[in-house]
Design a protein around this motif. Structure first.
Motif, mmCIF file in Angstrom:
data_model
loop_
_atom_site.group_PDB
_atom_site.id
_atom_site.type_symbol
_atom_site.label_atom_id
_atom_site.label_comp_id
_atom_site.label_asym_id
_atom_site.label_seq_id
_atom_site.Cartn_x
_atom_site.Cartn_y
_atom_site.Cartn_z
ATOM 1 N N MET A 142 0.826 -1.201 0.000
ATOM 2 C CA MET A 142 0.000 0.000 0.000
ATOM 3 C C MET A 142 0.863 1.255 0.000
ATOM 4 O O MET A 142 1.931 1.292 0.589
ATOM 5 C CB MET A 142 -0.918 0.018 1.223
ATOM 6 C CG MET A 142 -1.904 -1.117 1.258
ATOM 7 S SD MET A 142 -3.010 -1.030 -0.137
ATOM 8 C CE MET A 142 -3.275 -2.757 -0.460
ATOM 9 N N ARG A 160 -0.591 4.450 0.714
ATOM 10 C CA ARG A 160 -1.098 5.372 1.720
ATOM 11 C C ARG A 160 -1.856 4.570 2.773
ATOM 12 O O ARG A 160 -2.780 3.842 2.459
ATOM 13 C CB ARG A 160 -2.028 6.386 1.073
ATOM 14 C CG ARG A 160 -2.586 7.385 2.050
ATOM 15 C CD ARG A 160 -3.506 8.352 1.386
ATOM 16 N NE ARG A 160 -2.743 9.199 0.477
ATOM 17 C CZ ARG A 160 -3.276 9.941 -0.468
ATOM 18 N NH1 ARG A 160 -4.567 9.938 -0.641
ATOM 19 N NH2 ARG A 160 -2.528 10.685 -1.253
ATOM 20 N N THR A 209 -3.821 5.122 6.467
ATOM 21 C CA THR A 209 -4.359 6.137 7.366
ATOM 22 C C THR A 209 -5.003 5.458 8.566
ATOM 23 O O THR A 209 -5.870 4.614 8.403
ATOM 24 C CB THR A 209 -5.420 6.993 6.644
ATOM 25 O OG1 THR A 209 -4.863 7.495 5.442
ATOM 26 C CG2 THR A 209 -5.868 8.134 7.516
ATOM 27 N N LYS A 244 -7.540 2.685 6.970
ATOM 28 C CA LYS A 244 -7.887 2.864 5.563
ATOM 29 C C LYS A 244 -6.591 2.735 4.758
ATOM 30 O O LYS A 244 -5.595 3.402 5.060
ATOM 31 C CB LYS A 244 -8.518 4.228 5.340
ATOM 32 C CG LYS A 244 -8.932 4.493 3.923
ATOM 33 C CD LYS A 244 -9.561 5.881 3.823
ATOM 34 C CE LYS A 244 -9.897 6.203 2.389
ATOM 35 N NZ LYS A 244 -10.425 7.565 2.256
ATOM 36 N N GLU A 253 -4.794 2.520 0.763
ATOM 37 C CA GLU A 253 -4.981 2.792 -0.659
ATOM 38 C C GLU A 253 -3.736 2.351 -1.414
ATOM 39 O O GLU A 253 -2.613 2.672 -0.998
ATOM 40 C CB GLU A 253 -5.225 4.282 -0.883
ATOM 41 C CG GLU A 253 -6.475 4.793 -0.199
ATOM 42 C CD GLU A 253 -6.633 6.290 -0.313
ATOM 43 O OE1 GLU A 253 -5.973 6.902 -1.180
ATOM 44 O OE2 GLU A 253 -7.390 6.858 0.473
ATOM 45 N N PRO A 254 -3.911 1.620 -2.525
ATOM 46 C CA PRO A 254 -2.743 1.127 -3.273
ATOM 47 C C PRO A 254 -2.069 2.199 -4.121
ATOM 48 O O PRO A 254 -0.940 2.022 -4.572
ATOM 49 C CB PRO A 254 -3.328 0.027 -4.159
ATOM 50 C CG PRO A 254 -4.762 0.368 -4.287
ATOM 51 C CD PRO A 254 -5.152 1.081 -3.042
ATOM 52 N N THR A 255 -2.741 3.361 -4.334
ATOM 53 C CA THR A 255 -2.140 4.447 -5.099
ATOM 54 C C THR A 255 -2.302 5.738 -4.319
ATOM 55 O O THR A 255 -3.036 5.811 -3.333
ATOM 56 C CB THR A 255 -2.831 4.611 -6.469
ATOM 57 O OG1 THR A 255 -4.202 4.938 -6.250
ATOM 58 C CG2 THR A 255 -2.729 3.336 -7.294
ATOM 59 N N ARG A 295 -3.636 8.414 -5.616
ATOM 60 C CA ARG A 295 -4.774 9.157 -6.147
ATOM 61 C C ARG A 295 -5.975 8.995 -5.269
ATOM 62 O O ARG A 295 -6.262 8.013 -4.712
ATOM 63 C CB ARG A 295 -5.105 8.675 -7.558
ATOM 64 C CG ARG A 295 -4.075 9.141 -8.527
ATOM 65 C CD ARG A 295 -4.519 8.806 -9.903
ATOM 66 N NE ARG A 295 -3.586 9.406 -10.836
ATOM 67 C CZ ARG A 295 -3.795 9.475 -12.115
ATOM 68 N NH1 ARG A 295 -4.864 8.983 -12.630
ATOM 69 N NH2 ARG A 295 -2.918 10.040 -12.895
#
Length: 99
Positions: free
Chosen positions: A74, A76, A78, A93, A95-97, A99
């Motif tokens: 990952m 990001r 959080t 949470k 996110e793999p990117t 964006r």
């Protein structure tokens, strides 16, 4: 009128870094953290660890919470603490990117 030179960004931060570099060249040596603060305060906002924000030990959280699969892939991650009805709850949470 400004003509852009290839390889130069001309961002406002570049000017500030130039001012700080000129000030640092005049100093023989900086020993105490207060000396750094005195140099950076005229240029911009200075925030100090322990006064303006705290550092959390996320490694110790691993012993309290279950391991999350694929966290190393990952970009990001959080962690958010929510207080509900006097109880503390942590949400995660990922996110793999960016964006």
């Amino acid at each position: 009128m400004h003509f852009v030179v290839r390889g130069h960004s001309f961002l406002p931060a570049d000017k500030l870094f130039g001012v700080v570099e000129q000030t640092l060249r005049k100093k023989a040596e900086l020993i105490a953290p207060n000396n750094y603060r005195a140099i950076y305060e005229p240029v911009g906002c200075v925030k100090t660890v322990g006064e303006n924000w705290t550092i959390r030990d996320y490694k110790s959280l691993a012993s309290q919470y279950k391991k999350v699969d694929a966290i190393k892939d990952m970009k990001r991650v959080t962690l958010k603490r929510i207080y509900k009805n006097g109880k503390s709850e942590v949400t995660l949470k990922m996110e793999p990117t960016f964006r």
